[in-house]
Motif scaffolding. Structure first.
Motif, mmCIF file in Angstrom:
data_model
loop_
_atom_site.group_PDB
_atom_site.id
_atom_site.type_symbol
_atom_site.label_atom_id
_atom_site.label_comp_id
_atom_site.label_asym_id
_atom_site.label_seq_id
_atom_site.Cartn_x
_atom_site.Cartn_y
_atom_site.Cartn_z
ATOM 1 N N VAL A 37 0.836 -1.203 0.000
ATOM 2 C CA VAL A 37 0.000 0.000 0.000
ATOM 3 C C VAL A 37 0.869 1.250 0.000
ATOM 4 C CG1 VAL A 37 -1.702 1.302 1.287
ATOM 5 C CG2 VAL A 37 -1.894 -1.169 1.109
ATOM 6 N N GLU B 168 1.312 4.183 -2.856
ATOM 7 C CA GLU B 168 0.959 5.545 -2.460
ATOM 8 C C GLU B 168 2.140 6.490 -2.715
ATOM 9 O OE1 GLU B 168 -2.039 6.158 -1.781
ATOM 10 O OE2 GLU B 168 -1.718 8.293 -1.427
ATOM 11 N N ARG C 194 4.742 12.893 3.973
ATOM 12 C CA ARG C 194 3.562 13.392 4.672
ATOM 13 C C ARG C 194 2.287 13.342 3.836
ATOM 14 N NH1 ARG C 194 3.070 19.085 7.757
ATOM 15 N NH2 ARG C 194 0.933 18.809 8.433
ATOM 16 N N PRO C 195 2.345 13.751 2.557
ATOM 17 C CA PRO C 195 1.116 13.648 1.756
ATOM 18 C C PRO C 195 0.641 12.211 1.584
ATOM 19 C CG PRO C 195 2.656 15.140 0.709
ATOM 20 C CD PRO C 195 3.399 14.481 1.826
ATOM 21 N N PRO D 184 -1.989 9.959 5.001
ATOM 22 C CA PRO D 184 -3.408 9.662 5.262
ATOM 23 C C PRO D 184 -3.832 8.289 4.760
ATOM 24 C CG PRO D 184 -3.196 11.902 4.494
ATOM 25 C CD PRO D 184 -1.840 11.282 4.388
ATOM 26 N N GLN D 185 -3.360 7.927 3.573
ATOM 27 C CA GLN D 185 -3.739 6.633 3.019
ATOM 28 C C GLN D 185 -3.148 5.493 3.853
ATOM 29 O OE1 GLN D 185 -5.896 6.208 0.784
ATOM 30 N NE2 GLN D 185 -5.699 3.988 0.681
#
Lengths: 347, 307, 321
Positions: free
Chosen positions: C206, C210, C240-241, C244-245
């Motif tokens: 994952v 990402e 950092r971006p 969330p995922q």
């Protein structure tokens, strides 16, 4: 902080024989072919071409930020330094410090997770080893320069709190942080509203003149470069097909593609309901380039040799106006005027 | 249960890696491949599944293969080069090869029937929810969220605590558990497609709701399903294996991979080779199903890219 | 600042609200479980040798002769007093038992999660920047192989390796953390490792995809054009971006880990929730099963609140909505 180069008053950027290829699943895509380009100090160049003509890839290839899968060959000399003599890491640092970039889409060019002030100052802090406070005051000063209201308050805000035009001003401030010698605006106004477009273009022009930087305006819209740049280069199918002083390009275009582009600019002095001129045909297939002029399949006056062989680079007058066309506009062999560039029905 | 659903990337197809290198025109000249742009693992996966399914279906007719509960050799006999002793014999002298193949029959049919239950009910509910929204959607979401919040093994164990264990209970329970996933995916696809031009156009032409769902939306769901069904079936096989491993799955002496693995653990330090048959079977099956799912997802990506 | 905090609270409130019907549905279904039993529930639980008196006693205690909704209301009433009922045989308090067992399970699960993140994220960051390289190809093959190994195979293999062949770790048993932290470490290592294997592969997949997606963002191109060092770009503009995922997956994995802990605990005889539920299933101990189902739903809802708070901390855009 702009270190003087070895050839003052000479060329800032010199590109020779630049080519760029990709391996795709359907063969090799030749995105750039044998591009030659020069840009003088404090000069502005408009790089014009339709989408897919390779203008963005040209910029990325020059700066060495083309995708990893691209094969770039050719010579790039920036301010007397042949970039091939630098290691990749050194080249990045060299260009990152000397060239400021403003990309097309301000919505996605700013990191939504980082305060805008920090994004403006980060390159300068890295190159000039600025302290936190020095970086902050530089960012605030730059935000004032690009016309952001209340720069002190803006510093700690995040990109989503700004409009598109404001974001592009932030991007310009970011590009100016290291006092670059060259500012490249890659379709910098395309994503913006028309009224904002003009403001941003005016801002770029003002800054360029104040700071005496060189500037490249990359655009698909010939109307944008009119009156704003010293020179224009027209790209088509991965090649520069014509370049010269802006005046000459607009008033005496020689390449048939340039002529068609100029004819396609909507004009306000024409009566209402005049059909917009378009260029019939489709952009060239970069996977299967023809041996000749890439524009030949769409050219109204193409001759057999246009498809078969690449026209040599020719130049007018003092050599500043160059083009590559077998049947240039105004030459005896081709017809005069704009035959066949018919307005097609809007379907 | 660790796997059930873990393999499914919840954001749809993964970002595809740089795929096969450029093939020249000669590949095009060969005509359409059976599996276009398949890499070696994909070929292996399809091949293994085909063999496994054939073996499971035809187990009764494989010459020389003993019945799974028949004593054919020594207790815990080592692997040998005969049909029945290829993987050795278990603690009761039964052929491990035979039990793996008959176990495949059980595992695959449970996964198949459970998928059929979840898919038919899930697609139906998902289409209702996506098309009519409102209360139906709320209810379907509640069902899907509830099941997503519980490990499948726990729910099935709870049902078994009450109703007792049987192949029927397990199949039904896994089928009911899977409804939420299919409903959620269908709902998403319907919502995203209901606004597309071709659906609006069909509607403008006066197509009825049923016709729209059956003729316009359902066919567009098929590619997505080909990508998610294989990994979900892998999840079912793992869940069934976990239950059998824990002793709450397929009641012995019927052969099951999970049960065989659990049964060999006591003898592991003396006869470690005997555990490889069932382990290989379940790992390769799960791997193949996941790989097939990945391949299908890549194909969808490519097709949408070409649109 | 106050407005920001109140939006956090509102988002958390919404999560709780969405969790409420799920909680009721699951706990009611758990109460109704005994109605699924063939014949009389009390008879099934006590077995064939039960006397009518014993059956009457059980019915009086758990109300299996009353309709499900009546029993459910009774259960809810007691729940409000923090009472989850008593276990079927030992007559312990279910709430007390679960609290004790949950601590064990969560220690193992959280440790596994932590180890998995610690290994997977740096590896993914490394290969995402070198797609198609050797490391990338190898790790892709390794992760898809690991994802294909069911946890009940992992426990057998790792148990065999570390407890029987190498004899580094105890094969079964448990020592509570509070009693002997060092001894606890020895017992927690093998179960946590087993859970971490699949989890690492999953997190790796994952987060790699990402990171690859984030690396294609325009703002990363801008940072590269600025000539900033790669490590700086990765930490500031990519990590950092992408978080969330990764965080979402972290939240969703909790349910999976809980499921995996059933196998791990039963195999290594660790007295956690999974071990308890298996015993309860064998004994038809409905109150304990019901308590565990409630606890699981609660954990799920809490996990998502934690994820939501994480979103708000990571993504500056969240506070605006």
């Amino acid at each position: 902080m702009t270190g003087p180069g070895p050839s003052i008053g000479g060329n800032l950027l010199q590109v020779e024989g630049l080519s760029c290829e990709f391996d795709g699943s359907r063969g090799v895509a030749r995105v750039l072919q044998d591009v030659r380009l020069t840009l003088g100090k404090s000069m502005t160049l408009g790089l014009v071409g339709e989408s897919g003509s390779g203008k963005s890839m040209l910029i990325k290839s020059i700066l060495g930020i083309a995708p990893r899968t691209a094969r770039v060959t050719g010579r790039v000399v920036f301010d007397g330094v042949d970039l091939a003599t630098l290691k990749e890491r050194e080249r990045r640092k060299f260009l990152g410090r000397r060239v400021g970039m403003v990309f097309q889409n301000p919505m996605t060019s700013l990191n939504p997770f980082v305060q805008v002030g920090r994004q403006i100052e980060e390159a300068a802090r890295y190159y000039f080893k600025l302290s936190k406070d020095q970086g902050r005051s530089l960012a605030i000063e730059l935000m004032a320069t690009v016309g952001l209201p209340d720069p002190e308050d803006c510093y700690g805000q995040y990109p989503h709190q700004f409009s598109g035009g404001m974001k592009q001003r932030i991007m310009i401030a970011t590009a100016l942080a290291c006092k670059p010698d060259l500012l490249i605006a890659d379709e910098a106004t395309t994503a913006l509203d028309v009224t904002v477009q003009k403001q941003i273009l005016d801002l770029l022009q003002t800054i360029q003149q104040e700071r005496q930087m060189s500037m490249i305006l990359v655009t698909h819209n010939l109307g944008i470069v009119a009156g704003r740049t010293d020179e224009v280069a027209v790209m088509y199918g991965g090649r520069i097909v014509e370049r010269g002083p802006t005046e000459a390009i607009f008033h005496h275009p020689r390449h048939r593609y340039t002529e068609a582009l100029i004819a396609a600019i909507p004009r306000t002095d024409q009566p209402a309901h005049t059909r917009l001129r378009t260029i019939p045909g489709r952009p060239p297939d970069i996977l299967r380039p023809i041996p000749g002029c890439p524009f030949a399949p769409r050219c109204p006056v193409a001759e057999p040799r246009c498809v078969e062989s690449m026209p040599p680079a020719t130049s007018d007058g003092d050599g500043r106006h160059g083009y590559a066309c077998h049947v240039p506009v105004g030459a005896a062999s081709g017809g005069t005027g704009t035959p066949g560039l018919a307005s097609t029905d809007a379907r | 249960m660790s796997g059930s659903g873990i393999q499914v990337d919840r954001r749809g197809p993964q970002v595809s890696q740089p795929t096969t290198p450029a093939r020249g025109p000669e590949a095009v000249a060969k005509g359409r491949s059976l599996l276009p742009e398949a890499d070696a693992p994909t070929w292996f996966a399809f091949g293994f599944l085909a063999l496994l399914i054939l073996g499971a279906v035809l187990a009764d007719w494989i010459p020389g293969l003993a019945k799974p509960n028949l004593e054919v050799g020594a207790f815990s006999g080592p692997p040998a080069l005969t049909v029945n002793q290829l993987f050795g014999t278990d603690a009761l002298g039964r052929s491990i090869v035979s039990r793996v193949l008959y176990g495949a029959r059980t595992s695959l049919s449970i996964a198949l029937f459970a998928s059929a239950i979840s898919m038919s009910a899930g697609i139906f509910l998902g289409m209702l929810a996506g098309f009519y929204r409102g209360v139906v959607e709320r209810l379907v979401d509640l069902y899907a969220n509830t099941l997503a919040s519980l490990p499948p093994v726990l729910v099935i164990l709870a049902l078994i605590a009450a109703a007792g264990t049987s192949v029927f209970t397990i199949t039904l329970a896994m089928g009911l558990l899977g409804i939420g996933t299919y409903a959620r995916i269908t709902k998403g696809a319907v919502i995203s497609q209901a606004g597309r031009d071709y659906v609006l156009a069909a509607r403008a032409l006066g197509a009825s709701d049923v016709r729209l769902l059956a003729r316009e939306i359902l066919p567009n769901l098929v590619p997505t399903l080909t990508a998610i069904v294989p990994p979900l079936m892998a999840g079912l096989i793992v869940t069934e294996g976990s239950l059998s491993f824990l002793g709450y799955g397929i009641p012995p002496p019927a052969p099951s991979w999970g049960g065989m693995i659990a049964g060999s653990t006591d003898l592991l330090n003396r006869f470690p080779l005997l555990i490889f048959g069932p382990i290989l079977a379940i790992v390769l099956t799960v791997y193949s199903l996941n790989t097939v799912g990945d391949y299908m997802a890549r194909r969808i990506d490519i097709r949408e890219g070409q649109l | 600042m106050r407005s920001v905090r109140s939006t956090y609270l509102r988002a958390i409130g919404m999560r709780l609200l969405a969790g409420v019907p799920v909680f009721f549905l699951v706990t009611f279904a758990a109460t109704a479980l005994s109605d699924l039993m063939p014949g009389s529930a009390a008879q099934t639980i006590l077995g064939d040798s039960a006397t009518p008196e014993q059956i009457a006693l059980l019915n009086a205690q758990y109300g299996y002769d009353r309709p499900a909704w009546e029993r459910y209301l009774g259960w809810l009433g007691k729940l409000l007093q923090g009472d989850l009922g008593k276990t079927a045989y030992s007559q312990q308090s279910v709430a007390g038992l679960l609290l004790n067992r949950a601590a064990t399970t969560f220690e193992i699960a959280l440790l596994a999660m932590f180890v998995a993140l610690l290994i997977a994220v740096p590896l993914a960051l490394f290969t995402a920047t070198r797609p198609g390289g050797i490391t990338d190809t190898v790790l892709r093959a390794v992760s898809s192989t690991l994802l294909s190994i069911p946890i009940f195979v992992t426990v057998v293999i790792l148990g065999f390796l570390f407890a029987i062949v190498l004899r580094w770790l105890p094969a079964t048993g448990w020592m509570p953390l509070a009693q002997d932290p060092i001894g606890n470490l020895g017992f927690v290592a093998l179960p946590a490792m087993c859970l971490a294997v699949g989890q690492t592969a999953y997190f790796y997949r994952v987060s790699r995809s990402e990171f690859v997606a984030t690396l294609q963002e325009d703002f990363v191109l801008v940072a590269r054009a600025k000539g900033l060092p790669a490590s700086y770009i990765l930490l500031r503009h990519v990590l950092r971006p992408s978080l969330p995922q990764v965080l979402t997956v972290f939240g969703l994995s909790m349910t999976h880990l809980l499921g995996g802990s059933f196998i791990v605990e039963s195999y290594f005889a660790v007295p956690g929730i999974g071990w308890t539920v298996l015993g309860a299933v064998k004994d038809h101990d409905i109150p304990t099963v019901q308590g565990i189902l409630s606890l699981t739903v609660l954990v799920f809802v809490l996990m998502f609140i934690v994820v939501d708070i994480g979103y708000a901390l990571i993504d500056p855009r969240v506070e605006a909505t």
